[in-house]
Design a protein around this motif. Sequence first.
Motif, short mmCIF file in Angstrom:
data_model
loop_
_atom_site.label_atom_id
_atom_site.label_comp_id
_atom_site.label_asym_id
_atom_site.label_seq_id
_atom_site.Cartn_x
_atom_site.Cartn_y
_atom_site.Cartn_z
N ILE A 177 28.49 -44.53 -31.35
CA ILE A 177 28.67 -44.01 -32.71
C ILE A 177 27.33 -43.89 -33.42
O ILE A 177 27.05 -42.91 -34.10
CB ILE A 177 29.62 -44.92 -33.50
CG1 ILE A 177 31.03 -44.89 -32.90
CG2 ILE A 177 29.68 -44.50 -34.98
CD1 ILE A 177 32.01 -45.86 -33.54
N ALA A 178 26.47 -44.89 -33.23
CA ALA A 178 25.18 -44.91 -33.92
C ALA A 178 24.31 -43.73 -33.51
O ALA A 178 23.65 -43.11 -34.34
CB ALA A 178 24.46 -46.22 -33.64
N VAL A 179 24.30 -43.41 -32.22
CA VAL A 179 23.48 -42.29 -31.75
C VAL A 179 23.96 -40.98 -32.38
O VAL A 179 23.16 -40.13 -32.79
CB VAL A 179 23.54 -42.20 -30.21
CG1 VAL A 179 22.94 -40.89 -29.71
CG2 VAL A 179 22.79 -43.38 -29.60
N ALA A 180 25.28 -40.82 -32.47
CA ALA A 180 25.82 -39.60 -33.06
C ALA A 180 25.58 -39.55 -34.57
O ALA A 180 25.43 -38.48 -35.15
CB ALA A 180 27.31 -39.50 -32.77
N ALA A 181 25.54 -40.72 -35.22
CA ALA A 181 25.33 -40.77 -36.68
C ALA A 181 23.90 -40.40 -37.04
O ALA A 181 23.65 -39.55 -37.88
CB ALA A 181 25.67 -42.16 -37.22
N GLY A 182 22.94 -41.07 -36.38
CA GLY A 182 21.52 -40.77 -36.53
C GLY A 182 21.03 -40.40 -37.92
O GLY A 182 20.46 -39.33 -38.11
N PRO A 183 21.22 -41.25 -38.94
CA PRO A 183 20.87 -40.83 -40.30
C PRO A 183 19.39 -40.93 -40.65
O PRO A 183 19.00 -40.50 -41.73
CB PRO A 183 21.67 -41.81 -41.16
CG PRO A 183 21.73 -43.05 -40.32
CD PRO A 183 21.82 -42.58 -38.89
N GLY A 184 18.54 -41.52 -39.79
CA GLY A 184 17.12 -41.63 -40.12
C GLY A 184 16.82 -42.69 -41.16
O GLY A 184 15.81 -42.61 -41.86
N ARG A 185 17.72 -43.66 -41.27
CA ARG A 185 17.53 -44.78 -42.19
C ARG A 185 18.32 -45.95 -41.64
O ARG A 185 19.13 -45.79 -40.73
CB ARG A 185 18.05 -44.41 -43.58
CG ARG A 185 19.49 -43.91 -43.55
CD ARG A 185 20.01 -43.53 -44.91
NE ARG A 185 21.27 -42.79 -44.80
CZ ARG A 185 22.05 -42.52 -45.82
NH1 ARG A 185 21.74 -42.93 -47.02
NH2 ARG A 185 23.16 -41.83 -45.65
N GLU A 186 18.09 -47.14 -42.18
CA GLU A 186 18.89 -48.28 -41.75
C GLU A 186 20.36 -48.04 -42.09
O GLU A 186 20.68 -47.51 -43.15
CB GLU A 186 18.40 -49.56 -42.43
CG GLU A 186 17.11 -50.11 -41.87
CD GLU A 186 16.87 -51.53 -42.36
OE1 GLU A 186 17.41 -52.46 -41.75
OE2 GLU A 186 16.16 -51.66 -43.36
N PHE A 187 21.24 -48.44 -41.18
CA PHE A 187 22.66 -48.23 -41.41
C PHE A 187 23.47 -49.20 -40.57
O PHE A 187 22.94 -49.92 -39.72
CB PHE A 187 23.05 -46.78 -41.11
CG PHE A 187 22.92 -46.38 -39.65
CD1 PHE A 187 24.04 -46.26 -38.84
CD2 PHE A 187 21.68 -46.11 -39.09
CE1 PHE A 187 23.92 -45.89 -37.50
CE2 PHE A 187 21.55 -45.73 -37.76
CZ PHE A 187 22.68 -45.62 -36.97
N LEU A 188 24.76 -49.19 -40.81
CA LEU A 188 25.70 -50.02 -40.07
C LEU A 188 26.69 -49.14 -39.32
O LEU A 188 26.95 -48.00 -39.70
CB LEU A 188 26.49 -50.93 -41.01
CG LEU A 188 25.71 -51.95 -41.83
CD1 LEU A 188 26.60 -52.52 -42.94
CD2 LEU A 188 25.21 -53.08 -40.93
N VAL A 189 27.25 -49.69 -38.25
CA VAL A 189 28.44 -49.13 -37.63
C VAL A 189 29.51 -50.21 -37.66
O VAL A 189 29.24 -51.37 -37.30
CB VAL A 189 28.18 -48.69 -36.18
CG1 VAL A 189 29.49 -48.25 -35.52
CG2 VAL A 189 27.17 -47.56 -36.13
N ALA A 190 30.69 -49.86 -38.13
CA ALA A 190 31.79 -50.84 -38.21
C ALA A 190 33.07 -50.16 -37.78
O ALA A 190 33.39 -49.06 -38.23
CB ALA A 190 31.92 -51.36 -39.65
N THR A 191 33.82 -50.81 -36.90
CA THR A 191 35.11 -50.30 -36.43
C THR A 191 36.20 -51.34 -36.67
O THR A 191 35.91 -52.53 -36.86
CB THR A 191 35.06 -49.93 -34.94
OG1 THR A 191 34.73 -51.10 -34.17
CG2 THR A 191 34.02 -48.85 -34.68
N ASP A 192 37.42 -50.90 -36.63
CA ASP A 192 38.55 -51.77 -36.96
C ASP A 192 38.76 -52.84 -35.89
O ASP A 192 38.96 -52.53 -34.71
CB ASP A 192 39.81 -50.93 -37.11
CG ASP A 192 41.01 -51.73 -37.58
OD1 ASP A 192 40.83 -52.87 -38.07
OD2 ASP A 192 42.15 -51.22 -37.47
#
Length: 214
Positions: A99-114
Amino acid sequence: MLVLGFDTATPAVSVALHDGERVISAALAVDARRHSELLAPMIAKVMADAGVSRGDLGAIAIGVGPGPYTGLRVGVVTARVLGSVLGLPVPGVCSLDIIAVAAGPGREFLVATDARRKEVYWARYDAAGRRVAGPHVGPASSIPEAAELAVAGTGGQLYPEAFGEVIGPAYPDAGTLCGLVAQSGGQPPLLAAEPLYLRRPDAREPGPPKRVTP
């Protein structure tokens, strides 16, 4: 090298076929209770649509979670069986990393799933997309600095009050997974085809019968 990949660590079942440069066939279904019914027919359809047979494959890629026990197990076991039968490598990738690779926002971020039980599976990434914390499991409200960070995955949709901006994607994409394996440069790291269980399964074997006092 043809890579067949799939991920069942979330309510989505995602399957894709990658030729080393691009995705040539893919399928997605979202149904948290039918992973075991959906996966095999989806694999067959993806391969038929691409006009390839099992003998054409060079690797089986699998998202290894973290995720709920039953759904995640369906994918990992299927990948390992296919790899064993066909004599192919079965590299794994953390589903949060996909998910993180596809998100790639160019800033610090989180990935969270249920993670059910009012909790999320989560990891933190730096601006380059490298995982710097996690994967962990716990309440969204317990994640450090979560309210200041963008979040990808369904965790942000379920608990928007706990996070900053909600971004996509919601689910791991098998096309991204295959690309990571086909063009692996060591980031994110490839893993063994073993499920990442961060807690015990909901279903447990019953204990011995209680002794009845006459």
